[in-house]
Design a protein around this motif. Sequence first.
Motif, PDB file in Angstrom:
ATOM      1  N   TYR A 159      -4.590  -9.517  -1.269  1.00 39.57           N
ATOM      2  CA  TYR A 159      -3.380  -9.954  -2.200  1.00 39.57           C
ATOM      3  C   TYR A 159      -2.474 -10.721  -1.528  1.00 39.57           C
ATOM      4  O   TYR A 159      -1.951 -11.771  -2.085  1.00 39.57           O
ATOM      5  N   THR A 160      -2.137 -10.262  -0.222  1.00 36.72           N
ATOM      6  CA  THR A 160      -1.151 -11.175   0.637  1.00 36.72           C
ATOM      7  C   THR A 160      -1.533 -12.486   0.787  1.00 36.72           C
ATOM      8  O   THR A 160      -0.984 -13.636   0.630  1.00 36.72           O
ATOM      9  N   VAL A 161      -2.944 -12.639   0.908  1.00 45.08           N
ATOM     10  CA  VAL A 161      -3.498 -13.798   1.287  1.00 45.08           C
ATOM     11  C   VAL A 161      -3.365 -14.936   0.217  1.00 45.08           C
ATOM     12  O   VAL A 161      -3.090 -15.944   0.277  1.00 45.08           O
ATOM     13  N   VAL A 162      -3.953 -14.089  -1.164  1.00 44.64           N
ATOM     14  CA  VAL A 162      -3.981 -15.054  -2.119  1.00 44.64           C
ATOM     15  C   VAL A 162      -2.278 -15.280  -2.735  1.00 44.64           C
ATOM     16  O   VAL A 162      -2.128 -16.738  -3.078  1.00 44.64           O
ATOM     17  N   VAL A 163      -1.440 -14.564  -2.511  1.00 48.29           N
ATOM     18  CA  VAL A 163      -0.278 -14.829  -3.024  1.00 48.29           C
ATOM     19  C   VAL A 163       0.560 -15.981  -2.110  1.00 48.29           C
ATOM     20  O   VAL A 163       1.294 -16.633  -2.466  1.00 48.29           O
ATOM     21  N   ALA A 164       0.104 -15.893  -0.727  1.00 46.42           N
ATOM     22  CA  ALA A 164       0.956 -16.920   0.235  1.00 46.42           C
ATOM     23  C   ALA A 164      -0.149 -18.193   0.264  1.00 46.42           C
ATOM     24  O   ALA A 164       0.687 -19.312   0.378  1.00 46.42           O
ATOM     25  N   ILE A 177      -2.254  -3.295 -11.117  1.00 49.59           N
ATOM     26  CA  ILE A 177      -3.974  -3.048 -11.285  1.00 49.59           C
ATOM     27  C   ILE A 177      -4.546  -2.766  -9.904  1.00 49.59           C
ATOM     28  O   ILE A 177      -5.282  -1.805  -9.866  1.00 49.59           O
ATOM     29  N   LEU A 178      -4.030  -3.575  -9.080  1.00 48.18           N
ATOM     30  CA  LEU A 178      -4.636  -3.147  -7.519  1.00 48.18           C
ATOM     31  C   LEU A 178      -4.041  -1.768  -7.141  1.00 48.18           C
ATOM     32  O   LEU A 178      -5.229  -1.275  -6.709  1.00 48.18           O
ATOM     33  N   ALA A 200       0.830  -1.252  -0.087  1.00 48.43           N
ATOM     34  CA  ALA A 200      -0.181   0.041   0.037  1.00 48.43           C
ATOM     35  C   ALA A 200       1.120   1.322  -0.150  1.00 48.43           C
ATOM     36  O   ALA A 200       0.453   2.399  -0.380  1.00 48.43           O
ATOM     37  N   ILE A 201       1.978   1.180   0.399  1.00 40.71           N
ATOM     38  CA  ILE A 201       2.959   2.269   0.432  1.00 40.71           C
ATOM     39  C   ILE A 201       3.467   2.670  -0.858  1.00 40.71           C
ATOM     40  O   ILE A 201       3.621   4.103  -1.202  1.00 40.71           O
ATOM     41  N   THR A 202       4.080   1.760  -1.911  1.00 42.22           N
ATOM     42  CA  THR A 202       4.446   2.256  -2.885  1.00 42.22           C
ATOM     43  C   THR A 202       3.738   3.293  -3.661  1.00 42.22           C
ATOM     44  O   THR A 202       4.653   4.218  -4.160  1.00 42.22           O
ATOM     45  N   PRO A 203       2.852   3.185  -4.151  1.00 43.94           N
ATOM     46  CA  PRO A 203       2.107   4.473  -4.870  1.00 43.94           C
ATOM     47  C   PRO A 203       2.211   5.746  -4.043  1.00 43.94           C
ATOM     48  O   PRO A 203       2.268   6.712  -4.708  1.00 43.94           O
ATOM     49  N   ALA A 204       2.650   5.555  -2.939  1.00 39.06           N
ATOM     50  CA  ALA A 204       2.798   7.044  -2.255  1.00 39.06           C
ATOM     51  C   ALA A 204       4.193   7.398  -2.201  1.00 39.06           C
ATOM     52  O   ALA A 204       4.631   8.606  -2.005  1.00 39.06           O
ATOM     53  N   LEU A 205       5.078   6.633  -2.859  1.00 36.90           N
ATOM     54  CA  LEU A 205       6.560   6.892  -2.886  1.00 36.90           C
ATOM     55  C   LEU A 205       6.840   7.439  -4.253  1.00 36.90           C
ATOM     56  O   LEU A 205       7.883   7.946  -4.342  1.00 36.90           O
ATOM     57  N   VAL A 206       6.107   6.823  -5.295  1.00 32.43           N
ATOM     58  CA  VAL A 206       6.687   7.354  -6.611  1.00 32.43           C
ATOM     59  C   VAL A 206       5.288   7.703  -7.605  1.00 32.43           C
ATOM     60  O   VAL A 206       4.320   7.442  -7.061  1.00 32.43           O
ATOM     61  N   PRO A 207       5.952   8.491  -8.384  1.00 34.85           N
ATOM     62  CA  PRO A 207       4.764   9.200  -9.239  1.00 34.85           C
ATOM     63  C   PRO A 207       3.984   7.978  -9.893  1.00 34.85           C
ATOM     64  O   PRO A 207       4.322   6.613 -10.117  1.00 34.85           O
ATOM     65  N   ALA A 208       2.667   8.171 -10.094  1.00 34.60           N
ATOM     66  CA  ALA A 208       1.547   7.030 -10.861  1.00 34.60           C
ATOM     67  C   ALA A 208       2.151   6.535 -11.812  1.00 34.60           C
ATOM     68  O   ALA A 208       2.127   5.134 -12.230  1.00 34.60           O
ATOM     69  N   ASN A 209       2.982   7.268 -13.061  1.00 39.43           N
ATOM     70  CA  ASN A 209       3.437   6.454 -13.967  1.00 39.43           C
ATOM     71  C   ASN A 209       4.503   5.666 -14.029  1.00 39.43           C
ATOM     72  O   ASN A 209       4.780   4.877 -14.669  1.00 39.43           O
ATOM     73  N   LEU A 210       5.129   5.720 -12.537  1.00 41.35           N
ATOM     74  CA  LEU A 210       6.399   4.700 -12.505  1.00 41.35           C
ATOM     75  C   LEU A 210       6.012   3.697 -11.486  1.00 41.35           C
ATOM     76  O   LEU A 210       6.695   2.947 -11.125  1.00 41.35           O
ATOM     77  N   VAL A 262     -12.561  -6.239 -12.734  1.00 40.40           N
ATOM     78  CA  VAL A 262     -11.269  -6.511 -13.291  1.00 40.40           C
ATOM     79  C   VAL A 262     -10.387  -6.785 -12.058  1.00 40.40           C
ATOM     80  O   VAL A 262      -9.494  -7.680 -12.225  1.00 40.40           O
ATOM     81  N   LEU A 263     -10.382  -6.019 -10.972  1.00 36.45           N
ATOM     82  CA  LEU A 263      -9.631  -6.465  -9.783  1.00 36.45           C
ATOM     83  C   LEU A 263      -9.933  -7.833  -9.513  1.00 36.45           C
ATOM     84  O   LEU A 263      -8.848  -8.547  -9.022  1.00 36.45           O
ATOM     85  N   LEU A 264     -11.083  -8.318  -9.309  1.00 36.94           N
ATOM     86  CA  LEU A 264     -11.444 -10.049  -8.779  1.00 36.94           C
ATOM     87  C   LEU A 264     -10.887 -10.598  -9.930  1.00 36.94           C
ATOM     88  O   LEU A 264     -10.366 -11.767  -9.514  1.00 36.94           O
ATOM     89  N   MET A 265     -11.100 -10.274 -11.350  1.00 34.24           N
ATOM     90  CA  MET A 265     -10.646 -11.179 -12.253  1.00 34.24           C
ATOM     91  C   MET A 265      -9.099 -11.510 -12.029  1.00 34.24           C
ATOM     92  O   MET A 265      -8.528 -12.445 -12.175  1.00 34.24           O
ATOM     93  N   SER A 266      -8.250 -10.430 -11.821  1.00 36.44           N
ATOM     94  CA  SER A 266      -6.664 -10.598 -11.460  1.00 36.44           C
ATOM     95  C   SER A 266      -6.531 -11.119 -10.421  1.00 36.44           C
ATOM     96  O   SER A 266      -5.549 -12.011 -10.565  1.00 36.44           O
ATOM     97  N   PHE A 267      -7.150 -11.401  -9.362  1.00 35.89           N
ATOM     98  CA  PHE A 267      -7.124 -12.230  -8.084  1.00 35.89           C
ATOM     99  C   PHE A 267      -7.258 -13.681  -8.716  1.00 35.89           C
ATOM    100  O   PHE A 267      -6.624 -14.630  -8.322  1.00 35.89           O
ATOM    101  N   LEU A 268      -8.537 -13.622  -9.405  1.00 34.84           N
ATOM    102  CA  LEU A 268      -8.818 -15.244  -9.646  1.00 34.84           C
ATOM    103  C   LEU A 268      -7.820 -15.911 -10.611  1.00 34.84           C
ATOM    104  O   LEU A 268      -7.624 -17.161 -10.558  1.00 34.84           O
ATOM    105  N   VAL A 269      -7.374 -15.182 -11.688  1.00 36.13           N
ATOM    106  CA  VAL A 269      -6.362 -15.668 -12.426  1.00 36.13           C
ATOM    107  C   VAL A 269      -5.006 -16.244 -11.723  1.00 36.13           C
ATOM    108  O   VAL A 269      -4.532 -17.223 -11.983  1.00 36.13           O
TER     109      VAL A 269
END
Length: 416
Positions: A357-362, A340-341, A139-149, A232-239
Amino acid sequence: MTSAGPVKRLRGFAADTRPLAVPAYRRTVVGQGAAVIGTMVTEVAVPVQVYDISRSSFDVGLVGVAGLVPILVFGLYGGAVADAVDRRRLNLGSSVLTWSITLALLTQALAGLRSVPLILALVAVQAGGFAVSSSVRGAITPALVPANLVPAANALSYTVSTVGQVLGPMIAGVLIGLPGGFGYAYGADAVLFTATLYSAFRLPPLPPTSSLGRAGLRAVGEGLRFLAGRKVLLMSFLVDIAAMVLAMPRALFPEAAETRWHGGAGLLYSSIALGAVVAGVFSGWIGRVRRQGMALTVAVTVWAGAVALAGVAPSLWLAVGLLGVAGAADLVSAVYRQTILQTSVPDHLRGRLQGVYTVVVAGGPSLGDLRAGALAAVLPLTIAWSAPALLCAILVIVGGTLAGPFRRYRSASVLS
């Protein structure tokens, strides 16, 4: 002039390092890389120590269970907390907890306590701290860098983590082989993790953008309802769940190495991570793709197809090469899922969705291990390995095609 063209094109494929110009992100990714190396050293040392104490593979299996349950619980709850408090403080607090448990593992090894229940308890607490810190870091990353990065930052972070996943087990193998090696392993993790503590301490204040109130089950439910309403977000988790549950082959590596190729288990275990590292080095193009839903569908399909072909490969090196292709596709998939998230979720909900996302990945890979082991117990190895991976590819192609919003999704955050 003729030589400048190919050089320029090559630079376009090289990893985009512009996010490293942001000091807070640079410190964060360096700390993350050091932490992953140390974490992987401990993840190798713990099961080896448990087996050394108990001589029981069942007890070794309990290590995974001890770590999974806290990740499932605190991944969700930690995400809700990340939306309610200053994320810098939460990141620092959860990192201190994780580091403290590493010191406890070091202490029990040096003291020669040889207690499996104690080790399992420490693993459970550490997994809870890891789940919270993972939720808040994303959740921190988007606050540290510009959106396009953001895509480039995610590609760099994932590449650094994958390098750690390759180096960590190698370091662990050397340290564990020394007299008193478990102490050296946990000590190395403790030293490396100080880089994460420093990066968390140096973060700027990151207070919540809106008043969430108390971080409880209601807040978790709000995040899940938001997810359910975003196709869109739900589908990204499902795949991702399909990719990990149906096409993760690592539980079959020991049997395949012994019965089919008469060795090479280490190569099999490292092949996916090595493929991801190579893809990360040449990840500059990832952030320029606008149709990220379609790109994610293609990446997961390549992952599943490469895994399926590896299962029928006649030689070890061909299987390793195909698993490397799968690892490269997995890096691309991970970058797009995370991007996407981070770019489609409002900041006041980002911690909760990062927790999911952490639950899905782990959880996905652990369920994939269970699925693979159960099928291999009743079916031939080739079928247990390749058939579910083919099913994954079919489901992802069909789902990605039929899910119109996902297929047509275009990111507004594309590198310029």
